[in-house]
Design an enzyme around this catalytic site. Structure first.
Site, short mmCIF file in Angstrom:
data_model
loop_
_atom_site.label_atom_id
_atom_site.label_comp_id
_atom_site.label_asym_id
_atom_site.label_seq_id
_atom_site.Cartn_x
_atom_site.Cartn_y
_atom_site.Cartn_z
N GLU A 219 0.81 -1.13 0.00
CA GLU A 219 0.00 0.21 -0.07
C GLU A 219 0.81 1.46 0.04
O GLU A 219 0.54 2.11 0.84
CB GLU A 219 -0.92 -0.18 1.26
CG GLU A 219 -2.06 -1.29 1.16
CD GLU A 219 -2.69 -1.12 2.44
OE1 GLU A 219 -2.79 -0.46 3.19
OE2 GLU A 219 -3.53 -2.48 2.38
N GLU B 141 -6.23 -10.81 -0.95
CA GLU B 141 -6.89 -10.54 0.24
C GLU B 141 -8.43 -10.55 -0.09
O GLU B 141 -9.29 -9.55 0.45
CB GLU B 141 -6.34 -9.12 0.86
CG GLU B 141 -4.97 -9.17 1.22
CD GLU B 141 -4.66 -7.75 2.10
OE1 GLU B 141 -5.33 -7.07 2.32
OE2 GLU B 141 -3.32 -7.50 2.03
N ASP C 64 -12.18 -10.48 -0.39
CA ASP C 64 -13.38 -10.44 0.58
C ASP C 64 -14.57 -9.58 0.03
O ASP C 64 -13.92 -8.54 -1.02
CB ASP C 64 -13.27 -9.98 1.98
CG ASP C 64 -12.69 -8.95 2.24
OD1 ASP C 64 -12.64 -8.04 1.50
OD2 ASP C 64 -12.23 -8.94 3.56
N ASN D 18 2.10 -5.24 -2.97
CA ASN D 18 0.55 -5.55 -2.82
C ASN D 18 -0.01 -4.26 -2.43
O ASN D 18 0.35 -3.43 -1.68
CB ASN D 18 0.74 -6.56 -1.42
CG ASN D 18 -0.75 -6.87 -1.29
OD1 ASN D 18 -1.22 -7.67 -1.97
ND2 ASN D 18 -0.94 -7.17 0.19
N HIS E 143 -10.32 -6.34 -2.13
CA HIS E 143 -11.35 -5.84 -0.99
C HIS E 143 -12.79 -5.32 -1.82
O HIS E 143 -12.59 -4.19 -1.98
CB HIS E 143 -11.09 -5.08 0.30
CG HIS E 143 -10.14 -5.62 1.06
ND1 HIS E 143 -10.15 -6.80 1.81
CD2 HIS E 143 -8.56 -5.20 1.09
CE1 HIS E 143 -8.90 -7.17 2.25
NE2 HIS E 143 -8.01 -6.46 1.90
O1 G3I Z 1 -3.26 -6.79 18.99
C1 G3I Z 1 -4.05 -5.58 19.67
C2 G3I Z 1 -4.55 -5.98 20.96
O2 G3I Z 1 -3.47 -6.17 21.79
C3 G3I Z 1 -5.63 -5.24 21.42
O3 G3I Z 1 -6.17 -5.42 22.68
C4 G3I Z 1 -6.66 -5.03 20.22
C5 G3I Z 1 -7.70 -4.09 20.82
O4 G3I Z 1 -8.57 -3.20 19.57
O5 G3I Z 1 -5.85 -4.43 19.16
C6 G3I Z 1 -5.29 -5.40 18.64
O6 G3I Z 1 -4.84 -5.05 17.59
C7 G3I Z 1 -5.57 -5.47 16.28
C8 G3I Z 1 -5.12 -6.11 15.29
O7 G3I Z 1 -5.85 -6.16 14.04
C9 G3I Z 1 -4.77 -7.73 15.72
O8 G3I Z 1 -6.08 -8.16 16.19
C10 G3I Z 1 -5.96 -3.69 15.83
O9 G3I Z 1 -6.75 -3.19 16.72
C11 G3I Z 1 -6.81 -3.84 14.38
O10 G3I Z 1 -6.83 -2.52 13.81
C12 G3I Z 1 -6.01 -4.89 13.49
O11 G3I Z 1 -6.76 -4.87 12.35
C13 G3I Z 1 -5.89 -5.49 11.20
C14 G3I Z 1 -5.71 -4.44 10.14
O12 G3I Z 1 -5.13 -5.07 9.10
C15 G3I Z 1 -5.02 -3.24 10.54
O13 G3I Z 1 -4.81 -2.64 9.48
C16 G3I Z 1 -6.66 -6.80 10.75
O14 G3I Z 1 -6.89 -7.61 11.70
C17 G3I Z 1 -6.24 -7.23 9.37
O15 G3I Z 1 -6.97 -8.12 8.82
C18 G3I Z 1 -6.02 -6.14 8.54
O16 G3I Z 1 -5.45 -6.45 7.43
C19 G3I Z 1 -5.07 -5.61 6.10
C20 G3I Z 1 -3.70 -6.03 5.40
O17 G3I Z 1 -2.68 -6.19 6.18
C21 G3I Z 1 -3.74 -5.15 4.30
N1 G3I Z 1 -4.58 -4.80 3.53
C22 G3I Z 1 -5.96 -4.45 4.19
C23 G3I Z 1 -6.40 -5.72 5.22
C24 G3I Z 1 -7.58 -5.29 5.68
O18 G3I Z 1 -7.40 -4.06 6.55
#
Ligand code: G3I
Length: 320
Positions: A131, A238, A240, A172, A208
């Site tokens: 990105e 990715e 969905d 990506n 997405h």
């Molecule tokens: O790890 C912390 C945890 O300690 C905390 O308690 C909790 C509270 O909100 O947050 C946890 O972190 C989260 C993390 O996922 C792990 O679960 C973040 O808040 C959350 O924002 C994060 O979201 C991820 C997101 O990327 C962040 O940008 C999604 O799971 C993940 O599926 C998503 O994947 C991205 C790809 O990497 C790139 N392309 C887009 C795609 C979708 O956004």
């Protein structure tokens, strides 16, 4: 036979899914994740990102990433490793900046060299840079661009190539699944990396999408071919397809059509190596927490029961 078996029957390398460490305590979820008839590949959704791996400078933490890598190995699944350089989920010691050009290059290459070396031989592919572009095709002005300039991209690819000569190296991004300024800019990134003499093997189209408004198969196919013309592979990384929740019978039917549209595009392009969905069940989708009132984006529902999209992808690959 399932999604991966059918994908392989038409010459693809895999059909796969993202997963995440916190999900691995759910035994029903893990059982289907390890169903290699459906999934020949997995991607860690979070645990190989910079904030997980190097939360403070030169202190590397591989436990969660290793758990996903060993799961894939135990299941005999390919691993797509995600990702090395991204503005998001970047620890504040990096994102807050203040480093000069040479220092940030050294921080970035140290991160890449350490992580790629750790996983050497285990990653079918690496998303090296994720990105880097705004939707209008200009560079995202993150700490890497602002400090190093666009050369951070070929420098990152060269460092990854040196650390694991056999991993396929990908750029990506999202909204590059159809022609336009952003796809053109991503093609220019491929050209730039090659012009610097570095190696890039593929472009990941995140995909997405939204039910009822996905690009047509012809649009996706011709866009993929524009990348392939630069002598790189492409992959749907990715996928969905979200909708307003709760989903209805008719939106689920349209979602099935839309999943087939993208499956058919990858099927039609010989250098489209495979399709990865961004987790397989609505239970663990990133969508509802990001887009309020939307979700139901995946082929399995919250109860791990297949939706019409499952059968639609299966039949799009072919009768097997
Ligand atoms: O790890 C912390 C945890 O300690 C905390 O308690 C909790 C509270 O909100 O947050 C946890 O972190 C989260 C993390 O996922 C792990 O679960 C973040 O808040 C959350 O924002 C994060 O979201 C991820 C997101 O990327 C962040 O940008 C999604 O799971 C993940 O599926 C998503 O994947 C991205 C790809 O990497 C790139 N392309 C887009 C795609 C979708 O956004």
């Amino acid at each position: 036979d399932g999604l991966d078996v059918r994908a392989k029957a038409v010459g693809k390398l895999y059909f796969g899914t993202a997963t995440d460490n916190s999900e691995l305590t759910n035994t029903a979820y893990v059982a289907q994740l390890g169903n290699t008839s459906d999934f020949g590949q997995i991607t860690p959704g979070n645990s190989m990102k910079w904030d997980s791996i190097e939360p403070s400078r030169n202190s590397f933490s591989y436990t969660n990433g290793d758990a996903i890598a060993s799961l894939a190995k135990g299941n005999g699944q390919l691993l797509r490793c995600h990702n090395l350089v991204w503005y998001n989920q970047l620890p504040s010691w990096v994102s807050s900046g203040g480093f000069d050009n040479a220092t940030l290059i050294s921080i970035m290459t140290n991160h890449i060299t350490n992580e790629v070396t750790h996983y050497k031989g285990q990653c079918y592919a690496w998303d090296v840079v994720n990105e880097a572009l705004n939707d209008d095709g200009t560079y995202r002005t993150d700490v890497f661009y602002n400090t190093i300039g666009p050369a951070y991209i070929p420098i990152a690819f060269a460092a990854a190539a040196a650390a694991d000569p056999s991993a396929k190296l990908y750029y990506n991004d999202y909204n590059i699944e159809y022609s336009g300024a952003k796809s053109t800019a991503a093609q220019n990134i491929v050209k730039m990396i090659k012009a610097y003499g570095a190696r890039i093997d593929g472009v990941g189209l995140q995909s997405h999408f939204i039910v009822g408004s996905t690009p047509s198969t012809a649009t996706q196919t011709s866009n993929m071919n524009a990348f392939v013309a630069l002598d790189v592979d492409v992959a749907i990384t990715e996928l969905d397809i979200r909708t307003t929740t709760p989903a209805t019978t008719s939106t689920l039917a349209q979602q099935g059509v839309d999943y087939a549209t993208t499956t058919n595009a990858c099927k039609a392009v010989s250098r489209c190596v495979g399709v990865t969905i961004w987790d397989y069940t609505d239970k663990y989708s990133w969508v509802p927490s990001t887009f309020s009132g939307q979700g139901a984006a995946l082929p399995w529902d919250d109860n791990l029961v297949v939706k019409p999209a499952y059968w639609s992808i299966l039949s799009a690959w072919g009768s097997g």
